[in-house]
Design an enzyme around this catalytic site. Structure first.
Site, PDB file in Angstrom:
ATOM      1  N   GLU A   1      39.313  39.078  43.496  1.00 11.99           N
ATOM      2  CA  GLU A   1      38.627  40.162  44.182  1.00 11.99           C
ATOM      3  C   GLU A   1      39.047  39.706  45.531  1.00 11.99           C
ATOM      4  O   GLU A   1      39.277  40.917  46.140  1.00 11.99           O
ATOM      5  CB  GLU A   1      37.301  40.128  44.064  1.00 11.99           C
ATOM      6  CG  GLU A   1      36.950  40.523  42.689  1.00 11.99           C
ATOM      7  CD  GLU A   1      36.890  39.368  41.569  1.00 11.99           C
ATOM      8  OE1 GLU A   1      36.789  38.198  41.930  1.00 11.99           O
ATOM      9  OE2 GLU A   1      36.775  39.504  40.367  1.00 11.99           O
TER      10      GLU A   1
ATOM     11  N   SER B   1      36.571  49.137  32.550  1.00  9.71           N
ATOM     12  CA  SER B   1      35.368  49.153  32.756  1.00  9.71           C
ATOM     13  C   SER B   1      34.786  50.069  34.057  1.00  9.71           C
ATOM     14  O   SER B   1      33.999  51.368  34.209  1.00  9.71           O
ATOM     15  CB  SER B   1      34.350  48.076  32.944  1.00  9.71           C
ATOM     16  OG  SER B   1      34.433  47.300  32.005  1.00  9.71           O
TER      17      SER B   1
ATOM     18  N   ARG C   1      26.768  51.941  35.505  1.00  8.91           N
ATOM     19  CA  ARG C   1      27.317  52.012  34.528  1.00  8.91           C
ATOM     20  C   ARG C   1      27.042  53.047  33.228  1.00  8.91           C
ATOM     21  O   ARG C   1      27.948  53.479  32.718  1.00  8.91           O
ATOM     22  CB  ARG C   1      27.186  50.452  33.719  1.00  8.91           C
ATOM     23  CG  ARG C   1      27.790  50.170  32.310  1.00  8.91           C
ATOM     24  CD  ARG C   1      27.703  48.765  31.905  1.00  8.91           C
ATOM     25  NE  ARG C   1      28.039  48.702  30.441  1.00  8.91           N
ATOM     26  CZ  ARG C   1      27.037  48.156  29.484  1.00  8.91           C
ATOM     27  NH1 ARG C   1      25.780  48.478  29.696  1.00  8.91           N
ATOM     28  NH2 ARG C   1      27.655  48.320  28.175  1.00  8.91           N
TER      29      ARG C   1
ATOM     30  N   ASP D   1      24.734  41.843  30.608  1.00  7.09           N
ATOM     31  CA  ASP D   1      25.483  40.901  31.306  1.00  7.09           C
ATOM     32  C   ASP D   1      24.601  39.852  31.906  1.00  7.09           C
ATOM     33  O   ASP D   1      24.964  38.685  32.152  1.00  7.09           O
ATOM     34  CB  ASP D   1      26.605  41.317  32.159  1.00  7.09           C
ATOM     35  CG  ASP D   1      27.802  41.806  31.152  1.00  7.09           C
ATOM     36  OD1 ASP D   1      27.886  41.427  30.208  1.00  7.09           O
ATOM     37  OD2 ASP D   1      28.648  42.557  31.936  1.00  7.09           O
TER      38      ASP D   1
ATOM     39  N   PHE E   1      30.805  41.780  42.767  1.00  9.44           N
ATOM     40  CA  PHE E   1      32.024  41.094  43.182  1.00  9.44           C
ATOM     41  C   PHE E   1      32.465  41.561  44.280  1.00  9.44           C
ATOM     42  O   PHE E   1      32.908  40.842  45.342  1.00  9.44           O
ATOM     43  CB  PHE E   1      32.956  41.209  42.113  1.00  9.44           C
ATOM     44  CG  PHE E   1      32.700  40.740  40.717  1.00  9.44           C
ATOM     45  CD1 PHE E   1      31.944  39.456  40.635  1.00  9.44           C
ATOM     46  CD2 PHE E   1      33.012  41.363  39.693  1.00  9.44           C
ATOM     47  CE1 PHE E   1      31.461  39.122  39.346  1.00  9.44           C
ATOM     48  CE2 PHE E   1      32.572  40.993  38.267  1.00  9.44           C
ATOM     49  CZ  PHE E   1      32.067  39.543  38.084  1.00  9.44           C
TER      50      PHE E   1
ATOM     51  N   ARG F   1      31.038  56.700  36.421  1.00  9.35           N
ATOM     52  CA  ARG F   1      32.433  56.072  36.603  1.00  9.35           C
ATOM     53  C   ARG F   1      33.407  57.039  35.862  1.00  9.35           C
ATOM     54  O   ARG F   1      34.750  56.796  36.185  1.00  9.35           O
ATOM     55  CB  ARG F   1      32.213  54.710  35.861  1.00  9.35           C
ATOM     56  CG  ARG F   1      31.647  54.611  34.561  1.00  9.35           C
ATOM     57  CD  ARG F   1      31.393  53.336  34.364  1.00  9.35           C
ATOM     58  NE  ARG F   1      30.902  52.974  32.890  1.00  9.35           N
ATOM     59  CZ  ARG F   1      31.194  52.276  31.781  1.00  9.35           C
ATOM     60  NH1 ARG F   1      32.078  51.294  32.116  1.00  9.35           N
ATOM     61  NH2 ARG F   1      30.618  52.204  30.781  1.00  9.35           N
TER      62      ARG F   1
END
Lengths: 279, 335
Positions: free
Chosen positions: B73, B52, B182, B132, B98, B25
């Site tokens: 979204e 993020s 991530r 999470d 999402f 990312r």
């Protein structure tokens, strides 16, 4: 010689009359489709395509054209009727509506049909696409505008309110949303299925300028569209009070013709009433 | 004010080399900034996760071309479609889950159906989402995304490949789905590497078994190769970043040679890489396939490392499954 208001309205009424005939024929030939909500929207769509919007049927992808997004995508008959009258597609082609290999899909498909700006169909999505288009015009500092027609039942979708919030947040005064408040959805009266009112208060609270009109009164339609052109950093919401199935006495204000074509007998009656030949 | 979330600035570092760790990312955010400087037509959207997803780097540099849609979204993907239909090259980012499940209707009916020039670049895919937990982990997104017509689907294996995929997505017209994770992962490639759409990248050949891996599993599979080598096994590793279009040729080639393949993914084996490989082989070259990944389950909280350990997706876990596969291979191919 420029056209007087009276002449303009006479012209629009004639086009709207032909559009209603197309709508009834198309859905009859296809034996499916949505005549009721197409006829309630006809006078507004006619005014947009034949007076208000800058567009060029010879050059459907002209970059600076105004955009029309039919968020209530099931009402393709009114859109195709306008596109045929404007010359985007031949009137003859309306016979292919909802048939295999036709450009005139049951719900709008921009990749197939010239003049269709957005592929809609699952409800609630058109306003978001219209927001994206209006943002693009702002980014490029272009004067073109976006008109989005919402269904009343459609406004039960949460995405409409996400889009409404973002349009006000990004100050999209080049965006006009028009609610076709014909008061019926498939399962019955909107107020019985899931009440959406008061829509003016809701849009106002979301940061839009709002107005209410009779969606079949050309003077009111013309005035409000002109007013919406200078909306001062706010998107503009119009609640157009309309009659489902407007134009034929026995389809008018009836939920029954939301999603079904007229029968042969009904078509004969309707066309006689409209002063048109049938068959 | 546009919310930039908990945007961290990347620390200035010298040139990285193969083996160094870098988050995909971060590479995405940096590449967006470079693209934004080159092409004024590039616009970037996010749904309150710009810190993020790293789109915040672009937002900081080009605030006029960045649009935060808040936690919405569905509207974001719809608006992305509208922007693209009006000539913009659009990057839209959120977490994998999402984009592909929350906003699937918009992804399908607005974006993919219109062939809109939108690049949906997602982060936090797979179990690597970390603490999470299940609600934010995406173990189904490849299965969902690859069934959408018109969509190109890619899951890069490291930061170098990510940059190239993002550049390619900006160049090519049409909708893309790019799946990033991530955590930092080791660099597998240097700048000489060239990502090719629809081509797998064979990192190592192996005598005993070819491991087809995707995303962060490629680095783990290479580590597993080292572990297994010490135990006398020789496995090969193929990076199958391009899921759609998919490199059927390479899969068929090794299936013909070995009769038995191994797949590993940080994703459900239902519909992901394992399924893609089986679909190809069923049509062109029947062979046995040992599919490693998650098996019809939701994830759970935990740091990425212990989660990978629990679900046997780390190098040790992959090595364990490779040995199981080899035992099975011996059994079935001897018949």
């Amino acid at each position: 010689m420029s056209e007087t208001r009276v002449q303009l309205i006479e012209r629009l009424k004639k086009i709207a009359h032909r559009m209603r005939v197309h709508i009834l024929n198309m859905t009859y030939w296809a034996n499916s489709g949505h005549p009721g909500g197409s006829m309630s929207a006809t006078d507004i769509v006619a005014t947009l395509y034949f007076h208000q919007m800058k567009h060029d049927p010879q050059n459907p992808k002209w970059a600076d054209r105004d955009r029309f997004v039919l968020s209530k995508g099931h009402c393709t008959p009114v859109l195709y009727a306008a596109l045929a009258e404007a010359g985007y597609i031949p009137v003859e082609e309306l016979k292919t509506f909802r048939q295999v290999n036709s450009r005139l899909q049951g719900h709008p498909n921009l990749l197939k049909c010239p003049g269709v700006e957005a592929s809609t169909g699952t409800l609630g999505q058109g306003l978001s696409m219209a927001v994206g288009m209006a943002l693009a015009a702002k980014l490029d500092q272009k004067p073109w505008r976006v008109y989005c027609m919402l269904g009343d039942g459609e406004s039960q979708e949460g995405q409409i309110w996400e889009a409404a919030m973002s349009a006000a947040h990004y100050k999209l005064d080049n965006l006009v949303a028009i609610l076709d408040w014909n008061k019926f959805q498939i399962d019955g009266a909107v107020e019985n299925v899931m009440n959406i009112m008061p829509m003016l208060d809701k849009f106002k609270a979301f940061g839009w300028n709002v107005a209410e009109i009779d969606g079949h009164d050309y003077n009111q339609i013309l005035d409000v569209l002109e007013k919406a052109e200078s909306s001062g950093q706010r998107p503009f919401f119009i609640q157009a009070n309309t009659s489902k199935g407007k134009g034929v006495s026995f389809t008018q204000d009836k939920g029954d013709y939301h999603g079904r074509a007229l029968t042969k007998e009904e078509m004969q009656r309707a066309m006689t009433e409209l002063g048109e030949k049938f068959g | 004010m546009r919310n930039l979330g908990s945007l961290e600035q990347p620390k200035p570092v010298g040139p990285l080399k193969v083996g160094d760790a870098k988050a995909m990312r971060d590479a995405y955010g940096e590449t967006l900034v470079a693209l934004g400087a080159k092409d004024k037509n590039v616009v970037v959207l996010d749904a309150d996760l710009s810190g993020s997803t790293k789109t915040g780097l672009f937002a900081k540099k080009f605030p006029d071309r960045f649009f935060n849609f808040g936690i919405a979204e569905q509207n974001m993907l719809g608006a992305a479609t509208g922007l693209a239909l009006s000539g913009k090259t659009v990057f839209a980012s959120t977490f994998a889950m999402f984009a592909t499940t929350r906003a699937l209707d918009q992804f399908r009916n607005a974006l993919a159906f219109s062939k809109a020039n939108v690049k949906v670049v997602v982060t936090h895919a797979g179990l690597m989402t970390g603490p999470d937990g299940a609600s934010h982990q995406s173990l189904e997104d490849l299965a969902v995304a690859r069934t959408l017509p018109n969509l190109t689907v890619i899951a890069p294996a490291d930061a170098v490949e990510t940059s190239q995929v993002i550049e390619l997505a900006a160049r090519e017209r049409g909708p893309f789905y790019v799946r990033l994770v991530r955590e930092k992962t080791p660099l597998l490639y240097d700048e000489k590497y060239r990502f090719k759409l629809g081509k797998a990248s064979v990192l190592q050949d192996g005598r005993d078994l070819m491991v087809f891996a995707i995303g962060p599993m490629v680095a783990e599979a290479l580590k597993a190769r080292g572990l297994l080598k010490a135990q006398g096994f020789d496995i090969g590793v193929v990076n199958t970043a391009s899921i759609k279009p998919f490199d059927a040729q390479t899969v068929v080639k090794y299936a013909k040679r070995d009769g038995f393949l191994f797949t590993v993914e940080d994703h459900s084996v239902l519909g992901g890489l394992g399924s893609v490989v089986c679909e190809v082989l069923a049509r062109e070259q029947p062979a046995y396939v040992y599919r490693h990944g998650t098996h019809d389950l939701f994830g759970e909280s935990g740091e990425s490392k212990p989660l990978y350990k629990k679900y046997e997706l780390d190098a040790e876990g992959i090595a364990l499954h490779v040995k199981k596969a080899l035992t099975y291979k011996q059994k079935v191919l001897r018949r």
